[in-house]
Every structure is written in C-alpha cells, then in structure tokens.
Scaffold this motif. Structure first.
Motif, PDB file in Angstrom:
ATOM      1  N   GLY A  19      33.315  36.301  48.099  1.00 29.72           N
ATOM      2  CA  GLY A  19      35.171  37.393  47.934  1.00 29.72           C
ATOM      3  C   GLY A  19      34.543  38.320  47.306  1.00 29.72           C
ATOM      4  N   ASP A  20      35.628  39.655  46.715  1.00 30.86           N
ATOM      5  CA  ASP A  20      35.511  40.594  46.875  1.00 30.86           C
ATOM      6  C   ASP A  20      35.570  40.608  45.589  1.00 30.86           C
ATOM      7  OD1 ASP A  20      36.330  43.506  46.187  1.00 30.86           O
ATOM      8  OD2 ASP A  20      38.589  42.787  45.785  1.00 30.86           O
ATOM      9  N   PRO A  21      33.475  41.972  45.636  1.00 27.18           N
ATOM     10  CA  PRO A  21      33.442  41.695  44.377  1.00 27.18           C
ATOM     11  C   PRO A  21      34.449  42.297  42.680  1.00 27.18           C
ATOM     12  CG  PRO A  21      31.841  42.869  46.019  1.00 27.18           C
ATOM     13  CD  PRO A  21      33.075  42.401  46.467  1.00 27.18           C
ATOM     14  N   PHE A  22      35.685  43.187  43.230  1.00 27.77           N
ATOM     15  CA  PHE A  22      36.150  43.678  42.566  1.00 27.77           C
ATOM     16  C   PHE A  22      37.024  41.852  42.049  1.00 27.77           C
ATOM     17  CE2 PHE A  22      40.758  43.983  40.463  1.00 27.77           C
ATOM     18  CZ  PHE A  22      40.203  44.869  39.955  1.00 27.77           C
ATOM     19  N   GLY A  23      37.373  41.725  42.574  1.00 30.51           N
ATOM     20  CA  GLY A  23      37.507  39.256  42.093  1.00 30.51           C
ATOM     21  C   GLY A  23      36.775  38.775  41.824  1.00 30.51           C
ATOM     22  N   TYR A  24      35.363  39.224  41.868  1.00 28.27           N
ATOM     23  CA  TYR A  24      34.491  38.503  41.189  1.00 28.27           C
ATOM     24  C   TYR A  24      34.285  38.794  39.756  1.00 28.27           C
ATOM     25  CZ  TYR A  24      32.446  35.808  44.196  1.00 28.27           C
ATOM     26  OH  TYR A  24      32.386  34.927  45.970  1.00 28.27           O
ATOM     27  N   ALA A  25      34.423  40.685  39.774  1.00 30.19           N
ATOM     28  CA  ALA A  25      34.309  40.630  38.173  1.00 30.19           C
ATOM     29  C   ALA A  25      35.390  40.481  37.283  1.00 30.19           C
ATOM     30  CB  ALA A  25      34.076  41.964  38.343  1.00 30.19           C
TER      31      ALA A  25
ATOM     32  N   ARG B 224      44.268  37.969  43.740  1.00 29.64           N
ATOM     33  CA  ARG B 224      45.065  38.853  44.268  1.00 29.64           C
ATOM     34  C   ARG B 224      43.111  39.032  44.878  1.00 29.64           C
ATOM     35  NH1 ARG B 224      46.277  44.857  43.715  1.00 29.64           N
ATOM     36  NH2 ARG B 224      48.565  43.882  44.208  1.00 29.64           N
ATOM     37  N   GLY B 225      42.057  38.823  44.675  1.00 30.41           N
ATOM     38  CA  GLY B 225      40.640  38.904  45.190  1.00 30.41           C
ATOM     39  C   GLY B 225      39.646  38.042  45.403  1.00 30.41           C
ATOM     40  N   LEU B 226      40.547  36.992  45.186  1.00 28.36           N
ATOM     41  CA  LEU B 226      39.722  35.394  45.067  1.00 28.36           C
ATOM     42  C   LEU B 226      40.217  34.543  46.226  1.00 28.36           C
ATOM     43  CD1 LEU B 226      38.194  34.645  41.421  1.00 28.36           C
ATOM     44  CD2 LEU B 226      36.944  36.189  43.644  1.00 28.36           C
ATOM     45  N   SER B 227      39.823  33.769  46.393  1.00 25.58           N
ATOM     46  CA  SER B 227      40.767  32.483  47.146  1.00 25.58           C
ATOM     47  C   SER B 227      40.701  31.795  46.345  1.00 25.58           C
ATOM     48  CB  SER B 227      39.232  31.508  48.619  1.00 25.58           C
ATOM     49  OG  SER B 227      38.978  31.349  47.887  1.00 25.58           O
ATOM     50  N   LEU B 228      41.643  30.895  46.469  1.00 26.21           N
ATOM     51  CA  LEU B 228      42.516  29.814  45.826  1.00 26.21           C
ATOM     52  C   LEU B 228      40.821  28.799  44.899  1.00 26.21           C
ATOM     53  CD1 LEU B 228      44.790  28.903  43.581  1.00 26.21           C
ATOM     54  CD2 LEU B 228      45.482  27.816  45.655  1.00 26.21           C
ATOM     55  N   PRO B 229      40.471  28.580  46.138  1.00 23.70           N
ATOM     56  CA  PRO B 229      39.699  27.575  44.634  1.00 23.70           C
ATOM     57  C   PRO B 229      38.582  27.827  44.447  1.00 23.70           C
ATOM     58  CG  PRO B 229      40.591  26.703  47.433  1.00 23.70           C
ATOM     59  CD  PRO B 229      40.859  28.573  47.626  1.00 23.70           C
ATOM     60  N   MET B 230      38.120  29.328  44.666  1.00 20.53           N
ATOM     61  CA  MET B 230      37.029  30.279  44.065  1.00 20.53           C
ATOM     62  C   MET B 230      37.837  30.786  42.828  1.00 20.53           C
ATOM     63  SD  MET B 230      33.770  29.955  45.254  1.00 20.53           S
ATOM     64  CE  MET B 230      32.746  31.669  43.381  1.00 20.53           C
ATOM     65  N   TYR B 231      39.262  30.989  42.620  1.00 20.16           N
ATOM     66  CA  TYR B 231      39.126  31.345  41.565  1.00 20.16           C
ATOM     67  C   TYR B 231      39.533  29.806  40.674  1.00 20.16           C
ATOM     68  CZ  TYR B 231      43.671  31.583  38.223  1.00 20.16           C
ATOM     69  OH  TYR B 231      43.979  31.544  37.518  1.00 20.16           O
ATOM     70  N   VAL B 232      39.529  29.031  41.101  1.00 20.02           N
ATOM     71  CA  VAL B 232      39.242  28.008  40.312  1.00 20.02           C
ATOM     72  C   VAL B 232      38.276  27.766  39.643  1.00 20.02           C
ATOM     73  CG1 VAL B 232      39.893  25.634  40.390  1.00 20.02           C
ATOM     74  CG2 VAL B 232      41.447  26.272  41.256  1.00 20.02           C
ATOM     75  N   VAL B 233      37.275  28.023  40.929  1.00 23.33           N
ATOM     76  CA  VAL B 233      35.617  27.021  40.487  1.00 23.33           C
ATOM     77  C   VAL B 233      35.255  28.363  38.746  1.00 23.33           C
ATOM     78  CG1 VAL B 233      33.401  28.036  40.662  1.00 23.33           C
ATOM     79  CG2 VAL B 233      35.253  26.506  42.354  1.00 23.33           C
ATOM     80  N   PHE B 234      35.971  29.515  38.864  1.00 25.81           N
ATOM     81  CA  PHE B 234      35.920  30.861  37.528  1.00 25.81           C
ATOM     82  C   PHE B 234      36.600  29.813  36.338  1.00 25.81           C
ATOM     83  CE2 PHE B 234      34.518  34.059  40.852  1.00 25.81           C
ATOM     84  CZ  PHE B 234      33.629  33.933  39.955  1.00 25.81           C
ATOM     85  N   LYS B 235      37.756  29.354  36.100  1.00 22.38           N
ATOM     86  CA  LYS B 235      38.457  29.242  35.656  1.00 22.38           C
ATOM     87  C   LYS B 235      37.494  27.355  35.133  1.00 22.38           C
ATOM     88  CE  LYS B 235      41.799  31.965  35.114  1.00 22.38           C
ATOM     89  NZ  LYS B 235      42.337  31.649  33.489  1.00 22.38           N
TER      90      LYS B 235
END
Length: 382
Positions: free
Chosen positions: A152-158, A96-107
């Motif tokens: 991105g949203d700080p909450f999304g990064y956390a 919800r708080g991250l873009s899909l590419p950035m979510y994948v980066v975290f993963k």
C-alpha cells in the motif's frame, strides 16, 4: 447499569452500529476509489451539517429531547468534537491510500489501543483475563493478515495508524463523557455536529474543496449523487450509533463491533475492488480475528450474566420481593396514632420482620466470609 448491558437495547444498538459502519466503509470506497471523488472535507461538512440541521429542526418541533446549544454544551463536548473531526478526517484519508481489506486490518487493531488507552484514562481496573485474551487474539490476527499485503501507499499506512489511535482515544473519551455528563448520546451528536460544522466549512474553503467541487464531472452521474447522499445519511446514523453503543456498552465493546462486522466488509472489498488479492496469510488473519471477536462476545456475555446474578442475590435474595417490614414497635405506634390497624396486621408485620431478620443474618454471614458479592466482582474493563 451493568445488568442492562448485554440485554436487548445494548445488543440492538451494537448490531446497528456494525451495519451502518460496514455500509459506510463500502460506500466511501466506491465513491473515493471507484468514482475518484476527492472532496473529503466537503463530505465531512455535509455529514455534520445534515446532523446539526436535522436535530435542530426536530428539537424546535419538540420531537427530540435535546437542550438548545449553548456555552455549557460546547464546554462539555469540545474535546470529543476535536477527536471526532480528526478521526473522521484520518479515516477518509486512509481509505484513499489503502485498499479496503487493508483498511479493515488496521481497524482490527482498534480494541488493543482502546483497551490500553481506557485503562490509563478511565482508571476503572484491569480488564479480565478473558478480555485480554480476546484482544490478543484479535490483534495477532490483524498482524497476520497485514503481513500478506505490504504494497500500500506509505501515506495510507501512516494515516491508518493515526486513525486507529485517534479513534480509540475518541471512543474512550465518549465513555468518560457518558459517565460524567447528564446528557445522552443524541445530545452528544447534536453538540458535536453544531461545533464541527463551522470548522469544517472553514477547512473546505481553505482547501478549495468548496470551489473545486462544482467542476467535478461525476455530478452528471446519478449513481455518484446517490452514493454521496447515501454516505451522508449513513454517516449521520453511524455517528449516532457510535455514541449510543459506547454509552450503553463500553468503548472496547464498540471497537469489537467493528471487528465483527469487518468480515463482511473484507469479503465485499475483495469482490468489488481489484486492489488486493486474498493471500493465505490474509485469510488466516481474518479467521484468527473472527475467533478473537467471538471470544470477546462470549467472555462479556458470561461476565454480564454472572454479575447480574450476583446483583440479583445482593438486592433481592433469590428473586423474592423482600421489602423491609416495620418493626413491631413501629407498627404499634402507627396503630395508636391512626387507630385503624388491627391486631392481625401487627402480628403479620412482626412475623415478616422475624423472617427478614433470619434471612439477613444468613446473608451477612456469607458476606463476612467472602466479602461483598458485587464489590468482589471484577471491575468493568474500559
């Protein structure tokens, strides 16, 4: 067990896990960002209840070999259930708080955390230099890609960081349970789904998702309904392949499967959503990630092939069916007791025994010089 890894079953379930996981990420992003669907607890509840009801029905019909749910199963899979529920919750919130590419980066940082937690929890030896190199390359690529998007949203990064840590712990615990438990991945999914359903139902009521979902205007759109039902079905399939891939392969292998499939997910995310622009750093990070994933696959392939060949030599001596023949004296006893063994059969057994004696002497000499062939192999990384 090690010889089975890397063959057709392990490869097939790893590919299936990558397909289902990538498809689910894309569908959820469409549903959450594109259609503004915010009832995440309800989505988890529907996924767990669908798996629980489906497997219970198949169990009662005798179509699957799953034991009935009881206190024993609840104790065995309680910890996995807690981490599974927490991991899926954090994943949905981070999407919800991250873009899909950035979510994948975290993963893509998942292999690093899985490796570190696995070494501490499983205590099965340090990983090989090749695996360490692959993890380092993959993590470096994730950092490089992430440096290109800090909007991105700080909450999304956390929640993204927490999701990775919990996901890694979840995979390691599945691998630990697969070693200690006599049950398979289907039983694991059944037990976890049954235990998680009432908890998620209570959470849906407390969070008011269960009441507010009926006023969601998107239900009038057939596309939203199709996305929701598809997410539930693919979520069930992804959970099963997660357990199965970790059971057959390892926690680190399952985490690397996510890295391999993420290239497609990133491409679809950039084409389908406008919440991120592909910068040079991002593209470079994706390339480095892919190199790390390919490196891991190559390292594991050669490790499995090498250890399988050593196990073959250790157990079969080059592929021949060298069964231990009874000594000549024992053959004579059998002959006298039965009265049916011929002199020719006894001579043949004695010759086979002499041949095996020579072969064992040579083999023991080799072991004395270099230690056990299999024992000297590097222990399986988590």
């Amino acid at each position: 067990m090690e010889a089975v890894r890397g063959r057709a079953p392990g490869i097939a379930v790893a590919v299936a896990h990558g397909v289902f996981s990538g498809s689910l990420n894309i569908l959820l992003k469409f549903l959450i960002s594109g259609r503004h669907f915010g009832f995440l607890t309800l989505l988890q509840l529907c996924t767990c209840s669908a798996a629980a009801l489906g497997l219970e029905t198949l169990r009662r019909l005798g179509r699957v070999s799953v034991p009935p749910f009881g206190l024993g199963l609840s104790k065995e899979f309680a910890a996995v259930c807690v981490l599974s529920t927490l991991q899926s919750t954090l994943t949905l919130w981070s999407l919800r708080g991250l873009s899909l590419p950035m979510y994948v980066v975290f993963k893509r940082c998942l292999p690093l955390f899985t490796l570190a937690i696995g070494v501490c929890v499983l205590r099965n030896g340090a990983p090989s230099p090749g695996v360490l190199a692959a993890v380092a390359i993959t993590t470096g690529g994730a950092a490089l890609a992430g440096a290109g998007d800090l909007s991105g949203d700080p909450f999304g990064y956390a929640t993204g960081v927490l999701a990775v840590v919990v996901h890694a712990s979840y995979l390691v615990l599945i691998q630990k349970t697969s070693v200690e438990s006599q049950h398979g991945p289907l039983t694991a999914q059944y037990a976890i789904a049954v235990m998680a359903t009432p908890v998620l139902l209570a959470c849906a009521v407390i969070s008011s998702d269960a009441a507010a979902v009926w006023s969601y205007p998107g239900w009038k759109d057939a596309g939203v309904v199709a996305l929701f039902l598809s997410s539930v079905a693919i979520g069930c399939a992804m959970n099963f392949t997660t357990y199965h891939c970790t059971y057959l392969n390892s926690a680190v292998t399952t985490s690397f499967v996510g890295v391999v499939k993420s290239a497609v997910t990133i491409t679809v995310g950039m084409l389908a959503f406008d919440d991120v622009a592909p910068s040079a750093l991002f593209v470079a990070g994706v390339v480095v990630n892919t190199v790390g994933s390919v490196t891991y696959c190559a390292v594991k392939f050669f490790e499995i092939k090498k250890k399988s060949s050593y196990e073959h030599l250790e157990g079969g001596g080059g592929g021949g069916d060298l069964r231990e023949a009874p000594p000549a004296g024992e053959a004579g006893v059998d002959r006298e007791a039965g009265g049916v063994a011929s002199r020719a059969t006894t001579d043949k057994d004695a010759a086979a025994g002499d041949y095996l004696g020579v072969w064992r002497s040579v083999r023991q000499l080799r072991l004395a010089k270099g230690g056990g062939l299999v024992d000297n192999m590097e222990q399986q990384s988590p």
